[in-house]
Write a protein that holds these residues in place. Structure first.
Motif, PDB file in Angstrom:
ATOM      1  N   ILE A 142       0.841  -1.200   0.000  1.00  0.00           N
ATOM      2  CA  ILE A 142       0.000   0.000   0.000  1.00  0.00           C
ATOM      3  C   ILE A 142       0.876   1.250   0.000  1.00  0.00           C
ATOM      4  CG2 ILE A 142      -1.736   1.325   1.281  1.00  0.00           C
ATOM      5  CD1 ILE A 142      -2.814  -1.348   2.340  1.00  0.00           C
ATOM      6  N   GLY A 143       1.993   1.183   0.724  1.00  0.00           N
ATOM      7  CA  GLY A 143       2.917   2.316   0.771  1.00  0.00           C
ATOM      8  C   GLY A 143       3.457   2.686  -0.599  1.00  0.00           C
ATOM      9  N   ASN A 144       3.633   1.689  -1.473  1.00  0.00           N
ATOM     10  CA  ASN A 144       4.115   1.980  -2.828  1.00  0.00           C
ATOM     11  C   ASN A 144       3.144   2.872  -3.585  1.00  0.00           C
ATOM     12  OD1 ASN A 144       6.462   0.466  -2.555  1.00  0.00           O
ATOM     13  ND2 ASN A 144       5.511  -1.423  -3.296  1.00  0.00           N
ATOM     14  N   TYR A 145       1.861   2.717  -3.345  1.00  0.00           N
ATOM     15  CA  TYR A 145       0.848   3.575  -3.975  1.00  0.00           C
ATOM     16  C   TYR A 145       0.771   4.932  -3.261  1.00  0.00           C
ATOM     17  CZ  TYR A 145      -0.910  -0.418  -6.635  1.00  0.00           C
ATOM     18  OH  TYR A 145      -1.030  -1.474  -7.501  1.00  0.00           O
ATOM     19  N   ALA A 146       0.897   4.919  -1.943  1.00  0.00           N
ATOM     20  CA  ALA A 146       0.751   6.153  -1.170  1.00  0.00           C
ATOM     21  C   ALA A 146       1.854   7.160  -1.469  1.00  0.00           C
ATOM     22  CB  ALA A 146       0.727   5.825   0.320  1.00  0.00           C
TER      23      ALA A 146
ATOM     24  N   ASP B 216      -0.778  12.735  -2.244  1.00  0.00           N
ATOM     25  CA  ASP B 216      -0.554  13.777  -1.242  1.00  0.00           C
ATOM     26  C   ASP B 216      -1.261  13.476   0.072  1.00  0.00           C
ATOM     27  OD1 ASP B 216       0.917  15.524  -3.027  1.00  0.00           O
ATOM     28  OD2 ASP B 216      -1.000  15.930  -4.009  1.00  0.00           O
ATOM     29  N   LEU B 217      -2.287  12.647   0.010  1.00  0.00           N
ATOM     30  CA  LEU B 217      -3.104  12.355   1.185  1.00  0.00           C
ATOM     31  C   LEU B 217      -3.715  10.974   1.017  1.00  0.00           C
ATOM     32  CD1 LEU B 217      -4.565  13.430   3.815  1.00  0.00           C
ATOM     33  CD2 LEU B 217      -6.430  14.135   2.279  1.00  0.00           C
ATOM     34  N   VAL B 218      -3.777  10.218   2.115  1.00  0.00           N
ATOM     35  CA  VAL B 218      -4.416   8.905   2.121  1.00  0.00           C
ATOM     36  C   VAL B 218      -5.669   8.981   2.992  1.00  0.00           C
ATOM     37  CG1 VAL B 218      -4.152   6.459   2.683  1.00  0.00           C
ATOM     38  CG2 VAL B 218      -2.197   7.762   1.811  1.00  0.00           C
ATOM     39  N   VAL B 219      -6.793   8.554   2.442  1.00  0.00           N
ATOM     40  CA  VAL B 219      -8.066   8.609   3.162  1.00  0.00           C
ATOM     41  C   VAL B 219      -8.422   7.224   3.695  1.00  0.00           C
ATOM     42  CG1 VAL B 219     -10.529   9.123   3.013  1.00  0.00           C
ATOM     43  CG2 VAL B 219      -8.887  10.527   1.752  1.00  0.00           C
ATOM     44  N   VAL B 220      -8.738   7.162   4.978  1.00  0.00           N
ATOM     45  CA  VAL B 220      -9.224   5.932   5.607  1.00  0.00           C
ATOM     46  C   VAL B 220     -10.674   6.183   5.999  1.00  0.00           C
ATOM     47  CG1 VAL B 220      -8.938   4.305   7.509  1.00  0.00           C
ATOM     48  CG2 VAL B 220      -6.931   5.328   6.443  1.00  0.00           C
ATOM     49  N   GLY B 221     -11.594   5.593   5.240  1.00  0.00           N
ATOM     50  CA  GLY B 221     -13.008   5.832   5.463  1.00  0.00           C
ATOM     51  C   GLY B 221     -13.607   4.941   6.535  1.00  0.00           C
ATOM     52  N   PRO B 222     -14.865   5.195   6.904  1.00  0.00           N
ATOM     53  CA  PRO B 222     -15.501   4.479   8.014  1.00  0.00           C
ATOM     54  C   PRO B 222     -15.714   2.997   7.762  1.00  0.00           C
ATOM     55  CG  PRO B 222     -17.082   5.897   6.886  1.00  0.00           C
ATOM     56  CD  PRO B 222     -15.738   6.246   6.344  1.00  0.00           C
ATOM     57  N   SER B 223     -15.798   2.572   6.510  1.00  0.00           N
ATOM     58  CA  SER B 223     -16.022   1.146   6.242  1.00  0.00           C
ATOM     59  C   SER B 223     -14.884   0.293   6.791  1.00  0.00           C
ATOM     60  CB  SER B 223     -16.166   0.900   4.741  1.00  0.00           C
ATOM     61  OG  SER B 223     -17.333   1.502   4.237  1.00  0.00           O
ATOM     62  N   LEU B 224     -13.668   0.814   6.756  1.00  0.00           N
ATOM     63  CA  LEU B 224     -12.532   0.043   7.241  1.00  0.00           C
ATOM     64  C   LEU B 224     -12.538  -0.100   8.756  1.00  0.00           C
ATOM     65  CD1 LEU B 224      -9.487   1.161   5.064  1.00  0.00           C
ATOM     66  CD2 LEU B 224     -11.175  -0.619   4.658  1.00  0.00           C
TER      67      LEU B 224
ATOM     68  N   ASN C  94      -0.535   2.537   8.712  1.00  0.00           N
ATOM     69  CA  ASN C  94       0.907   2.296   8.810  1.00  0.00           C
ATOM     70  C   ASN C  94       1.609   2.566   7.477  1.00  0.00           C
ATOM     71  OD1 ASN C  94       0.698   1.549  11.492  1.00  0.00           O
ATOM     72  ND2 ASN C  94       0.554  -0.631  11.046  1.00  0.00           N
ATOM     73  N   ALA C  95       0.968   2.161   6.392  1.00  0.00           N
ATOM     74  CA  ALA C  95       1.558   2.385   5.069  1.00  0.00           C
ATOM     75  C   ALA C  95       1.731   3.870   4.791  1.00  0.00           C
ATOM     76  CB  ALA C  95       0.685   1.746   3.996  1.00  0.00           C
ATOM     77  N   ALA C  96       0.711   4.649   5.114  1.00  0.00           N
ATOM     78  CA  ALA C  96       0.771   6.094   4.859  1.00  0.00           C
ATOM     79  C   ALA C  96       1.829   6.768   5.726  1.00  0.00           C
ATOM     80  CB  ALA C  96      -0.597   6.725   5.103  1.00  0.00           C
ATOM     81  N   LEU C  97       1.796   6.504   7.022  1.00  0.00           N
ATOM     82  CA  LEU C  97       2.649   7.240   7.951  1.00  0.00           C
ATOM     83  C   LEU C  97       4.094   6.764   7.955  1.00  0.00           C
ATOM     84  CD1 LEU C  97       0.293   7.609  11.058  1.00  0.00           C
ATOM     85  CD2 LEU C  97       0.690   9.243   9.215  1.00  0.00           C
ATOM     86  N   PHE C  98       4.315   5.458   7.785  1.00  0.00           N
ATOM     87  CA  PHE C  98       5.667   4.916   7.928  1.00  0.00           C
ATOM     88  C   PHE C  98       6.313   4.540   6.602  1.00  0.00           C
ATOM     89  CE2 PHE C  98       3.778   4.319  12.089  1.00  0.00           C
ATOM     90  CZ  PHE C  98       4.807   4.691  12.947  1.00  0.00           C
ATOM     91  N   GLU C  99       5.557   3.944   5.685  1.00  0.00           N
ATOM     92  CA  GLU C  99       6.138   3.501   4.425  1.00  0.00           C
ATOM     93  C   GLU C  99       6.237   4.639   3.406  1.00  0.00           C
ATOM     94  OE1 GLU C  99       7.408   0.564   3.889  1.00  0.00           O
ATOM     95  OE2 GLU C  99       6.792  -0.283   5.821  1.00  0.00           O
ATOM     96  N   ALA C 100       5.269   5.567   3.442  1.00  0.00           N
ATOM     97  CA  ALA C 100       5.243   6.643   2.444  1.00  0.00           C
ATOM     98  C   ALA C 100       5.450   8.027   3.049  1.00  0.00           C
ATOM     99  CB  ALA C 100       3.910   6.611   1.683  1.00  0.00           C
ATOM    100  N   MET C 101       5.374   8.147   4.370  1.00  0.00           N
ATOM    101  CA  MET C 101       5.507   9.442   5.041  1.00  0.00           C
ATOM    102  C   MET C 101       4.497  10.443   4.485  1.00  0.00           C
ATOM    103  SD  MET C 101       7.869   8.834   7.263  1.00  0.00           S
ATOM    104  CE  MET C 101       8.478  10.401   7.838  1.00  0.00           C
ATOM    105  N   ARG C 102       3.270   9.999   4.325  1.00  0.00           N
ATOM    106  CA  ARG C 102       2.198  10.850   3.836  1.00  0.00           C
ATOM    107  C   ARG C 102       1.138  11.020   4.931  1.00  0.00           C
ATOM    108  NH1 ARG C 102       5.557  11.486   0.543  1.00  0.00           N
ATOM    109  NH2 ARG C 102       5.342  11.517  -1.730  1.00  0.00           N
ATOM    110  N   PRO C 103       0.474  12.179   4.965  1.00  0.00           N
ATOM    111  CA  PRO C 103      -0.594  12.359   5.951  1.00  0.00           C
ATOM    112  C   PRO C 103      -1.777  11.464   5.636  1.00  0.00           C
ATOM    113  CG  PRO C 103      -0.571  14.188   4.407  1.00  0.00           C
ATOM    114  CD  PRO C 103       0.641  13.359   4.108  1.00  0.00           C
TER     115      PRO C 103
END
Length: 278
Positions: free
Chosen positions: A102-106, A110-118, A131-140
């Motif tokens: 997932i980090g490869n895509y992130a 510029d931003l990764v959205v985590v919606g309520p379904s998850l 984790n992918a956004a914050l640690f693998e891609a360093m994206r908000p």
């Protein structure tokens, strides 16, 4: 910074509500939507145990990939009527490598959205995405609780502040969002100390934001024995905030998992949308 590309990660079985949220955000900002529809599966069997189960596992994997491709096509058809630019990709994920994949895509968003379904349907995928956004891609990451409609043009923002590097990253990522909003710089049990909060906690970040044309109010709050996350959530409600901005994981993920922490609690039980950076 401005958000020109927004990544939304959705589970193939529970995607409609999250897609609508991501679409609305992209419409609001005239941003490009990267929609990643995922089937998260257990790690493939190995060793002696795999001899009797591998064929079953492969057959199940093929069925899920077929369902994944069908759902991806359905979402492409849905997005055709939306007035945004978009792309849809499907991804079969081995849970052991999900953060990195997932980090490869992130990294190209510029931003990764985590919606309520998850939060209800697939709690494991939620944590992999964060984790992918914050640690693998360093994206908000924008975390959207159930029954909340997020906006990246909010009227009122609560900026959680503790003078850490993570809090600074959160403020920096949200600069464009905070311009034009009423911002409450919120400190819980702040200590006036040299090299940390300074003699007047919150004054330094308020001055920094003022140079970016952000009107900010400093709110110093006592915890009175409550968890910091409870104080932040309640204050956000009291000031009618539309968005909470904060840094994530000032402590290690392992420590947060074992002992708990503000980051983990806010991800699990925030009352409002949270923009988190690290």
């Amino acid at each position: 910074m401005s958000f020109k590309t927004i990544l939304s990660v959705v589970d193939m079985r529970q995607s409609a509500a999250d897609v609508e949220i991501a679409t609305a955000l992209c419409t609001e900002l005239a941003a490009h939507l990267k929609l990643l529809i995922v089937s998260l599966e257990a790690t493939s069997p190995v060793g002696d145990y795999a001899l009797g189960t591998s064929s079953v596992w492969v057959e199940e994997r093929e069925r899920n990939i077929g369902k994944l491709e069908a759902e991806a096509q359905a979402l492409k058809d849905l997005l055709q009527c939306k007035e945004i630019s978009y792309e849809v990709e499907s991804l079969w994920l081995d849970s052991a490598y999900a953060d990195a994949d997932i980090g490869n895509y992130a990294r190209y968003s510029d931003l990764v959205v985590v919606g309520p379904s998850l939060f209800g349907a697939d709690d494991e995928l939620k944590w992999h995405t964060v984790n992918a956004a914050l640690f693998e891609a360093m994206r908000p990451v924008l975390i959207v609780p159930d029954k909340k409609i997020p906006s990246l043009k909010p009227k009122t923002v609560l900026l959680a502040w503790d003078s850490t590097l993570e809090a600074s990253r959160g403020a920096r990522e949200a600069l464009d969002i905070m311009v034009g909003a009423e911002v409450h710089i919120t400190l819980v049990d702040p200590n006036a100390s040299y090299g940390r909060n300074g003699a007047e906690p919150g004054a330094d970040i308020a001055l920094y934001l003022a140079r970016h044309d952000v009107n900010a109010i400093v709110d110093r709050l006592p915890s009175a024995g409550r968890d910091i996350s409870d104080v932040l959530n309640q204050h956000a409600i009291d000031i009618s905030a539309d968005l909470i901005v904060m840094g994530g994981y000032g402590h290690s993920r392992l420590r947060e998992r074992i002992f708990g922490g503000v980051t983990r609690t806010m991800i699990k039980s925030s009352k409002l949308p949270v923009l988190m950076a690290r």
